[in-house]
Design an enzyme around this catalytic site. Structure first.
Site, PDB file in Angstrom:
ATOM      1  N   PHE A 188      44.606  59.818  56.460  1.00  0.00           N
ATOM      2  CA  PHE A 188      44.585  58.650  55.562  1.00  0.00           C
ATOM      3  C   PHE A 188      43.115  58.409  55.174  1.00  0.00           C
ATOM      4  CE2 PHE A 188      44.328  53.998  54.996  1.00  0.00           C
ATOM      5  CZ  PHE A 188      45.375  53.771  54.118  1.00  0.00           C
ATOM      6  N   ALA A 190      40.933  56.141  54.964  1.00  0.00           N
ATOM      7  CA  ALA A 190      40.012  55.320  55.764  1.00  0.00           C
ATOM      8  C   ALA A 190      39.817  55.811  57.190  1.00  0.00           C
ATOM      9  CB  ALA A 190      40.513  53.871  55.774  1.00  0.00           C
ATOM     10  N   LYS A 191      40.524  56.856  57.592  1.00  0.00           N
ATOM     11  CA  LYS A 191      40.332  57.384  58.949  1.00  0.00           C
ATOM     12  C   LYS A 191      39.008  58.157  58.981  1.00  0.00           C
ATOM     13  CE  LYS A 191      44.536  56.030  59.890  1.00  0.00           C
ATOM     14  NZ  LYS A 191      45.276  55.454  60.974  1.00  0.00           N
ATOM     15  N   PRO A 192      38.473  58.416  60.182  1.00  0.00           N
ATOM     16  CA  PRO A 192      37.176  59.114  60.228  1.00  0.00           C
ATOM     17  C   PRO A 192      37.161  60.421  59.416  1.00  0.00           C
ATOM     18  CG  PRO A 192      37.657  58.182  62.362  1.00  0.00           C
ATOM     19  CD  PRO A 192      38.885  57.938  61.510  1.00  0.00           C
TER      20      PRO A 192
END
Ligand SMILES: *Cc1c(COP(=O)(O)O)cnc(C)c1O
Length: 373
Positions: A188, A190-192
Site C-alpha cells: 500500500f 503509505a507502507k515503508p
C-alpha cells in the site's frame, strides 16, 4: 499543511526511473504476470532471504491466501492482536474461523507472551481448535520472536507473521520474512515499501506451501489455468506495480537508515515530554509510524492543536478491534485486554518518512514541546 508521509519527495528523488519503468510495461503490454513480477519476486527473495516470494494483490489477500492454503475453517481459532489494522483479524473471519484477541506490551505495542498463553487457554475453554497465530510487528518493529515462537512451537501452532508495517526491518541480524511458517506484507502506498496502488507479498521457505499459494493466486489452478484443483482467487500483483517496486526496492535500505535517524532525533527531542517508542535491542525498525503516548486528555487536544499549526497527526488505533462493532463478539485472552484499551487512548503518530529534513522535524518537535508543557 506538511505532508504526513511525503511520497512526492521520494518521487523527486527517483526522478524519471519509475516513470520509465512504468512506460516499459505499457509498451511491452504484458500487464498481467509480466516479466517484472518474477523479477520482483527474485529481488525480494535476495533482499530478505526467503526461499519463495509470492507477490499478490494486497496485504489483506496475502494473509487470506495463507489461511486458505492452511485450510482454516469454522471451529478453528487464530490468535492475533486486537491493537492492529482490521485486516489481521478480518481474514480469519472471512474463512468462518474465530480470531481470539491477544494483548500487547505497552512499551512495544506488540504481542505479550503471557497474554498469548492466556488466549490459547481461552480458545481451548471455548472448545475451539487453536491452529495458528498471526503476530503483527506494529509500527515497524519486530515482535520478540525468541519469546513468541517457542510458545507456538510447544503448542503446535503455526505462525503467520504480518509484516505489513515492518517489512525491511530485522530481528537479531536476520531480516524479517523468514520467521514462522510464512510472512506477509503490504505495498500500500503509505507502507515503508509502497507501490503506486495496491500490492502485497507472501514469503515462505516451505516448498509445498509456496506451490499451493501460487495455485491459489490463480483461481486454484492445477496443470494450467483451466484446470482448477482447489478454490482460489484472483490474487495477482499488476505488472506495473512490480515495475514500480523494483525501482523503489533499490533505495529501500537507505530509506530505512534515514527513518532510523529521524526516529532517533524525535526520541531525543521529545523523550522528556512524551513516552517515546522503545525498540528492543537487536531490532531494526522500519518506523512505519512514529507513535508517542501522552495522557488521554492531552492526546485528544494535541492532534487538533498541531493541525492548527500545519502539522498533521494520526491516531493508530483509536479503537482496538475487540471494541469494534464487527469484532466485539469474538473472544479475548483471559479477562480482557487492558493494555490495548489503555494505549488506544494515549497514542498519537507524528509525520514520519525518509525525507523529513532536520528543519521541518525541528518545527514539529518544537510545536509538540510547546503543547505538552
Ligand atoms: C496495511 C496492513 C494490512 C493490509 O494491507 P493492505 O495492502 O492494505 O491490504 C494488514 N496488516 C497490517 C498490520 C497493516 O498495517
Amino acid at each position: 499543511m506538511l505532508p504526513f508521509i511525503d511520497l512526492g519527495a521520494q518521487r523527486r528523488r527517483l526522478g524519471p526511473l519509475v516513470d520509465e519503468a512504468i512506460l516499459r510495461v505499457v509498451n511491452h503490454g504484458q500487464y498481467i504476470m509480466g516479466p517484472e513480477v518474477g523479477r520482483l519476486e527474485d529481488a525480494l527473495s535476495s533482499f530478505c532471504g526467503a526461499r519463495h516470494v509470492i507477490t499478490c494483490g494486497n496485504g489483506t489477500d496475502a494473509l487470506a491466501m495463507v489461511l486458505m492454503a492452511k485450510g482454516v475453517k469454522p471451529g478453528d481459532a487464530i490468535l492475533c492482536p486486537s491493537f492492529t489494522f482490521a485486516a489481521t483479524a478480518e481474514v480469519v473471519a472471512w474463512l468462518g474461523a474465530t480470531p481470539v484477541f491477544v494483548d500487547i506490551h505497552e512499551d512495544t505495542f506488540n504481542m505479550e507472551p503471557a497474554s498469548l498463553e492466556a488466549a490459547i487457554r481461552t480458545a481451548r475453554e471455548l472448545k475451539l481448535n487453536a491452529v495458528g497465530v498471526i503476530p503483527v510487528d506494529l509500527f515497524g518493529a519486530a515482535i520478540d520472536y525468541d519469546a513468541i515462537l517457542p510458545i507456538c512451537e510447544r503448542e503446535k501452532l503455526w505462525v503467520l507473521c504480518d509484516t505489513a508495517q515492518s517489512f525491511g526491518g530485522s530481528y537479531k541480524g536476520r531480516k524479517l520474512g523468514t520467521f514462522g511458517l510464512a510472512t506477509t506484507t503490504s505495498f500500500f502506498p503509505a507502507k515503508p515499501l509502497g507501490c503506486y496502488g495496491d500490492g502485497g507479498a507472501i514469503f515462505t521457505d516451505d516448498d509445498d506451501l509456496a506451490a499451493i499459494l501460487r495455485s491459489i493466486r490463480n483461481h486454484g489452478q492445477g496443470i494450467d489455468k483451466y484446470d482448477n484443483v482447489r478454490i482460489g482467487m484472483n490474487g495477482r500483483l499488476d505488472t506495473i506495480q512490480a515495475a514500480v517496486l523494483l525501482e523503489k526496492l533499490k533505495i529501500f535500505e537507505e530509506e530505512i537508515v534515514s527513518r532510523n535517524d529521524i526516529a532517533a532525533r524525535y526520541a531525543e527531542g521529545l523523550g522528556d515530554v512524551a513516552v517515546v517508542p522503545v525498540v528492543q535491542d537487536g531490532i531494526v525498525s522500519t518506523w512505519a509510524q512514529y507513535t508517542i503516548r501522552v495522557a488521554p486528555e492531552r492526546r485528544d487536544a494535541l492532534g487538533p492543536a498541531l493541525r492548527e499549526r500545519g502539522i498533521p497527526t494520526a491516531i493508530y488505533y483509536p479503537k482496538p478491534l475487540h471494541r469494534q462493532t464487527a469484532y466485539r463478539h469474538y473472544p479475548c485472552a483471559g479477562n480482557g485486554l487492558p493494555v490495548s484499551d489503555k494505549v488506544s487512548g494515549e497514542v498519537i503518530s507524528l509525520p514520519m518518512h525518509p525525507y523529513l529534513d532536520d528543519e521541518v522535524q525541528d518545527r514539529i518537535i518544537q510545536a509538540v514541546r510547546e503543547l505538552l508543557p
